[in-house]
Design an enzyme around this catalytic site. Structure first.
Site, PDB file in Angstrom:
ATOM      1  CE  LYS A 153       6.511  41.105  65.986  1.00 48.76           C
ATOM      2  NZ  LYS A 153       6.633  42.368  66.690  1.00 48.76           N
ATOM      3  CE  LYS A 155       9.207  45.081  67.740  1.00 45.50           C
ATOM      4  NZ  LYS A 155       8.391  46.299  67.820  1.00 45.50           N
ATOM      5  CG  HIS A 269       4.718  50.374  61.052  1.00 45.22           C
ATOM      6  ND1 HIS A 269       4.513  51.014  62.251  1.00 45.22           N
ATOM      7  CD2 HIS A 269       4.810  49.060  61.348  1.00 45.22           C
ATOM      8  CE1 HIS A 269       4.474  50.111  63.228  1.00 45.22           C
ATOM      9  NE2 HIS A 269       4.649  48.909  62.701  1.00 45.22           N
ATOM     10  NE  ARG A 270      -1.557  52.718  64.217  1.00 43.44           N
ATOM     11  CZ  ARG A 270      -2.695  52.770  64.895  1.00 43.44           C
ATOM     12  NH1 ARG A 270      -3.595  53.685  64.592  1.00 43.44           N
ATOM     13  NH2 ARG A 270      -2.959  51.928  65.867  1.00 43.44           N
ATOM     14  CB  SER A 339      -0.672  45.256  62.710  1.00 38.67           C
ATOM     15  OG  SER A 339       0.535  44.591  62.942  1.00 38.67           O
ATOM     16  N   GLY A 340      -0.911  44.298  65.830  1.00 39.26           N
ATOM     17  CA  GLY A 340      -0.519  44.626  67.207  1.00 39.26           C
ATOM     18  C   GLY A 340      -1.188  43.674  68.185  1.00 39.26           C
ATOM     19  N   GLY A 341      -0.470  42.625  68.594  1.00 40.47           N
ATOM     20  CA  GLY A 341      -1.010  41.686  69.580  1.00 40.47           C
ATOM     21  C   GLY A 341      -2.112  40.794  69.041  1.00 40.47           C
ATOM     22  CD  GLN A 361       0.648  43.415  59.426  1.00 37.75           C
ATOM     23  OE1 GLN A 361       0.725  43.223  58.222  1.00 37.75           O
ATOM     24  NE2 GLN A 361       1.348  44.352  60.039  1.00 37.75           N
ATOM     25  N   GLY A 363       2.440  38.917  64.547  1.00 31.69           N
ATOM     26  CA  GLY A 363       3.837  38.543  64.723  1.00 31.69           C
ATOM     27  C   GLY A 363       3.914  37.438  65.760  1.00 31.69           C
ATOM     28  N   GLY A 364       3.726  37.820  67.040  1.00 31.12           N
ATOM     29  CA  GLY A 364       3.716  36.837  68.120  1.00 31.12           C
ATOM     30  C   GLY A 364       2.659  35.765  67.895  1.00 31.12           C
TER      31      GLY A 364
HETATM   32  C1  3PG Z   1       3.465  45.689  64.336  1.00 20.57           C
HETATM   33  O1  3PG Z   1       4.313  46.057  63.523  1.00 20.57           O
HETATM   34  O2  3PG Z   1       2.262  45.940  64.227  1.00 20.57           O
HETATM   35  C2  3PG Z   1       3.912  44.897  65.561  1.00 20.57           C
HETATM   36  O3  3PG Z   1       5.268  44.643  65.532  1.00 20.57           O
HETATM   37  C3  3PG Z   1       3.058  43.686  65.739  1.00 20.57           C
HETATM   38  O4  3PG Z   1       3.677  42.639  66.448  1.00 20.57           O
HETATM   39  P1  3PG Z   1       2.834  41.563  67.281  1.00 20.57           P
HETATM   40  O5  3PG Z   1       1.826  40.931  66.370  1.00 20.57           O
HETATM   41  O6  3PG Z   1       3.839  40.544  67.792  1.00 20.57           O
HETATM   42  O7  3PG Z   1       2.186  42.305  68.399  1.00 20.57           O
END
Ligand code: 3PG
Length: 413
Positions: A153, A155, A269-270, A339-341, A361, A363-364
């Site tokens: 990040k 991205k 990735h989806r 993944s996601g938040g 996993q 990112g933020g």
């Molecule tokens: C992903 O590819 O799942 C998102 O970009 C996740 O990013 P985040 O962890 O910052 O929400």
């Protein structure tokens, strides 16, 4: 000319699962359900909107789809295995049958493909994941604990050198995985060749220091270029590739998985799946998508966050998790990726839902740590360690500073 009225309803008959592709659809319609179900079976096999003089009994008997069950709004349709191409069809032709024109039928309001089961004569045409969850664990030398990763990040916007530095810091903090985000491929500010080479140097440096890590390079591009790009990034040092299955297509995953020149795992990735999976009454479920990704050879697949993170997946996340790991499948298991938040304070709950065979996993949740990427990586690893040891994250944080700082910033979910 006399047109025979063929019936696609076979509600009292049992069909041999080895002879049919069996689909479950959720149907919303003002018509009687029998009529709607018959319209689907007809349109997707030997019929059309009217009787036709060219349909013979033998063609109908052999290739006509059958409605085998109607329960409330759920309809089961069995398509004869012979309706599917053998050598050159692959997933595009399968989807044209089980998820094609039927979605546009005016008489049917909403329609959702909930599940699909294939007979072994079709399964045999696909090889499934070459590495899968076990292969990834072998590469990383991590047999039991959840894999723990990051998405670089921001991205977009980082240079190849910035990206490589991020990956090094993440690995130095203990992460096993990192990846490009879905919108980064080969922009001017971060050419894929320079990025892949710079990241490979970071991974080599980590290896020399005793830490194994892989980074998935996003090669999502047009079908005419994707294999070539995959080969190139491998030659530049990529240890994993990433492909967006909905935007590139299932056939892209299959082409990469089955090409003998591709020797690294495929992270799937989806992105854009929400346009297809989110409406509970319309589209295609994550369960069906996961079955197809596994069949086509994805080694790891984003499944959402099991009701805990920022992506709202509902029951679909759990269904996808199950389909990644389902022991009844003839293919190697797929590593489910949450993944996601994601941030450290939610890892415990997530692992309660997923079990240990998962890649988590953030990112933020890594780059947003007050101490920077290395501390963010440590915080995530410590949260995974706590869950693995069965210790509450709050207790584990008492003597793990980076985790404590993450909990102070984002709390516990
Ligand atoms: C992903 O590819 O799942 C998102 O970009 C996740 O990013 P985040 O962890 O910052 O929400």
């Amino acid at each position: 000319m006399m047109m025979k009225d063929y019936s696609y309803l076979h509600l009292d008959e049992s069909t041999d699962p080895e002879g049919y592709v069996v689909c479950e659809y959720r149907v919303t319609t003002d018509m009687p359900m029998e009529n709607a179900a018959s319209a689907i079976a007809a349109e997707q096999s030997t019929g059309t909107w009217t009787g036709i003089s060219t349909l013979r009994d033998d063609v109908f008997e052999r290739y006509g789809a059958r409605v085998t069950r109607i329960e409330g709004d759920l309809v089961e349709v069995a398509y004869p295995a012979e309706d599917f191409s053998i050598d050159v069809g692959g997933v595009p032709q399968i989807l044209s049958v089980i998820a094609g024109n039927l979605f546009g039928l005016e008489s049917i309001g909403k329609l959702r493909l909930e599940d699909v089961r294939f007979p072994s004569c079709i399964q045999e045409q696909f090889s499934g994941p070459r590495f899968g969850a076990e292969g990834l664990r072998r590469i990383l030398g991590r047999p039991e604990k959840p894999l723990v990763g990051t998405i670089v990040k921001p991205k977009i916007g980082l240079s190849p050198e910035d990206t490589a530095e991020y990956v090094y810091e993440a690995g130095a903090g203990g992460l096993t995985n990192s990846k490009d985000d879905e919108t980064l491929v080969d922009q001017r500010f971060c050419p894929i060749e320079d990025r892949t080479k710079a990241v490979a140097e970071s991974l080599d440096r980590l290896k020399e220091e005793g830490h194994r890590m892989v980074h998935a390079v996003n090669i999502s591009t047009g079908g005419h270029r994707i294999l070539e790009l995959a080969e190139k990034v491998q030659s530049w040092g990529a240890k994993q590739i990433m492909v967006d299955v909905i935007t590139c297509g299932f056939a892209a995953v299959q082409a990469l998985a089955e090409d003998p020149s591709i020797k690294v795992p495929i992270h799937v990735h989806r992105t854009m799946h929400g346009a297809i999976t989110r409406d509970p009454l319309h589209g295609i479920s994550m369960l069906a998508i996961t079955r197809l990704v596994r069949m086509c050879g994805g080694d790891a697949l984003h499944i959402g966050t099991l009701g805990v993170g920022k992506m709202s997946g509902g029951k679909g996340d759990h269904d996808s998790l199950e389909a990644c790991l389902d022991g009844g499948s003839p293919y190697a298991t797929v590593m489910p990726v949450c993944s996601g938040g994601v941030y450290p304070g939610m890892v415990g709950r997530m692992i309660e839902e997923s079990g240990m065979n998962v890649q988590i996993q953030a990112g933020g949740g890594v780059a947003g740590h007050p101490g920077g990427v290395r501390s963010g990586a440590r915080g995530m690893c410590q949260a995974v360690d706590a869950a693995f040891l069965g210790v509450h994250v709050r207790d584990y944080a008492e003597d793990h500073r980076e985790l404590r700082e993450a909990l102070d910033k984002w709390g516990i979910k």
